[in-house]
Design a protein around this motif. Sequence first.
Motif, PDB file in Angstrom:
ATOM      1  N   SER A  10       0.831  -1.203   0.000  1.00 17.33           N
ATOM      2  CA  SER A  10       0.000   0.000   0.000  1.00 17.33           C
ATOM      3  C   SER A  10       0.864   1.251   0.000  1.00 17.33           C
ATOM      4  CB  SER A  10      -0.918   0.018   1.227  1.00 17.33           C
ATOM      5  OG  SER A  10      -1.665   1.215   1.281  1.00 17.33           O
ATOM      6  N   ARG A  11       0.483   2.194  -0.841  1.00 19.79           N
ATOM      7  CA  ARG A  11       1.137   3.498  -0.791  1.00 19.79           C
ATOM      8  C   ARG A  11       0.445   4.400   0.214  1.00 19.79           C
ATOM      9  NH1 ARG A  11       1.001   6.284  -6.393  1.00 19.79           N
ATOM     10  NH2 ARG A  11       1.084   4.206  -7.258  1.00 19.79           N
ATOM     11  N   LEU A  12      -0.751   3.990   0.665  1.00 16.48           N
ATOM     12  CA  LEU A  12      -1.479   4.716   1.699  1.00 16.48           C
ATOM     13  C   LEU A  12      -1.124   4.130   3.064  1.00 16.48           C
ATOM     14  CD1 LEU A  12      -4.998   4.841  -0.001  1.00 16.48           C
ATOM     15  CD2 LEU A  12      -3.260   6.647   0.048  1.00 16.48           C
ATOM     16  N   PRO A  13      -1.139   4.933   4.108  1.00 16.05           N
ATOM     17  CA  PRO A  13      -0.813   4.416   5.441  1.00 16.05           C
ATOM     18  C   PRO A  13      -1.707   3.233   5.816  1.00 16.05           C
ATOM     19  CG  PRO A  13      -0.878   6.808   5.465  1.00 16.05           C
ATOM     20  CD  PRO A  13      -1.390   6.395   4.118  1.00 16.05           C
ATOM     21  N   MET A  14      -1.087   2.224   6.392  1.00 14.54           N
ATOM     22  CA  MET A  14      -1.804   1.007   6.766  1.00 14.54           C
ATOM     23  C   MET A  14      -1.431   0.671   8.205  1.00 14.54           C
ATOM     24  SD  MET A  14      -2.124  -2.436   4.431  1.00 14.54           S
ATOM     25  CE  MET A  14      -0.349  -2.682   4.309  1.00 14.54           C
TER      26      MET A  14
END
Length: 361
Positions: free
Chosen positions: A169-173
Motif C-alpha cells: 500500500s502506498r497509503l498508510p496502513m
Amino acid sequence: MIYKLLVVLTYFILYVTLLPLWRHTAWWVRGLDFPRFQFMLLAFFLLLADLFFLDFAHFSSWLMAGSALGCFCFQFGWILPYTRLFPMEVKPARNRYEANSIRVLTANVLMTNRNAESLIALVKKFEPDVLVTLETDLWWEEKLRVLEEEYKYSIKCPLDNRYGMHVYSRLPMEDTAIQFLVEPDVPSMHALVELRSNVKVRFHFMHPAPPSPTENPASSERDAELLVVGKSVADETDPIIITGDLNDVAWSATTRLFRKISGLLDPRIGRGMFNTFHAGIFFARWPLDHLFHSEHFTLAHIERLPYFGSDHFPMLVELVYDVAHGAEQEGLQADEEDHSWAEAKMDVHEVEESHVHEPGK
C-alpha cells in the motif's frame, strides 16, 4: 441418431441445472455453480436443435424443448445481474477527488508463473493505491521488492502451498493482522487503510481454498471463511472493503449468502461479469476475483487488466468515498433462513465472528 443425442443432452442439461439446487457441499455439486454461462449457452443451442430436428406431433418433443427452455431461463436468471441488462447496484462516482479515491489491484499471480516483470509493469502503469497479490511465495516476494520504495506499507505471508499472500500500500496502513481462520495453512489479512482525506477504511483480504478433487473435497471450508468475515462486518458503520480470490463465482448461492449476511455491495452488478479465471481458456472463464464494499463508496472505474502469465487476469477497481451520494445504495437483504444457513456453515468449522480481527476496534 440425432434424436438419441438430443435426449442425452436434455438429461445432461437437466442434471447440471437441478443438482446445484441441492445444498450439498461436495465439490462435484458446488463445481456446477461455476459454468452457468456455458450451461446457459448449451441450453440455448439445444433448444434451437430441438426446434429444428424434433417432430412436435409427439409430446416427448414438447417435453424436451420445454426442458431446454426452462434450463436456459433458469441459468440466465443467475447471471442476469452480471450483465448490462440489470440495474447497477453501485452508483457511478460523481467526482474523482484524489483525496477520497482508492484504487485496488488484485492479482492471483499463479505461484509457478515467473513473469513478475509483466505484473510490475501493470502496477507501474495503473498505479493502484493498494496491491493484493495471491499465491505469492518467497520468489515472488523478492521480485516485488522493487515496489517497496513507493509502496512503503506492506503485509507479507509468503507460502509455497499456493496460498501465500502479500499486500502493498502506498497509503498508510495500520492495525494489520494475518489470520488462519479456518484452515491452518490458508491465511487472510486484515488492515486499516487511511485515505488521503484521513478517512480510515477497514480492509479484509481473502483467498479461501476451493472445493475440488485436488483441494478440499467440499466447499465447507471456503463457505465458513467467507461467511465468518461477512458476519464480522455486518451492521458496521465504518467504510469496509473485502477483496481477493474467493474461489467462488459471483452468482453462486454462497456468494449471494455472503452478500446478504455482510450487507456489502458488488460493483459488477449491472456492469458485467469481469471473468478473471481461467485466463488461458477463453471458453471456460468465470468471475473468481472479487471486491465488495460498503455503501460509503461509489464506483469510479472497474476493469479486468491484461494477461501477465497467470491463470488469472488481474482486477482493478477504483472507488470514491462519498457517503452522501452512496447513502441510498442497497444490496441483498438477509432473512431468518439466511442467518440460520450461515450459522450452520460456520458451525461446521467452529468459527465465530469474534475470531475475525476487526481493524480499528
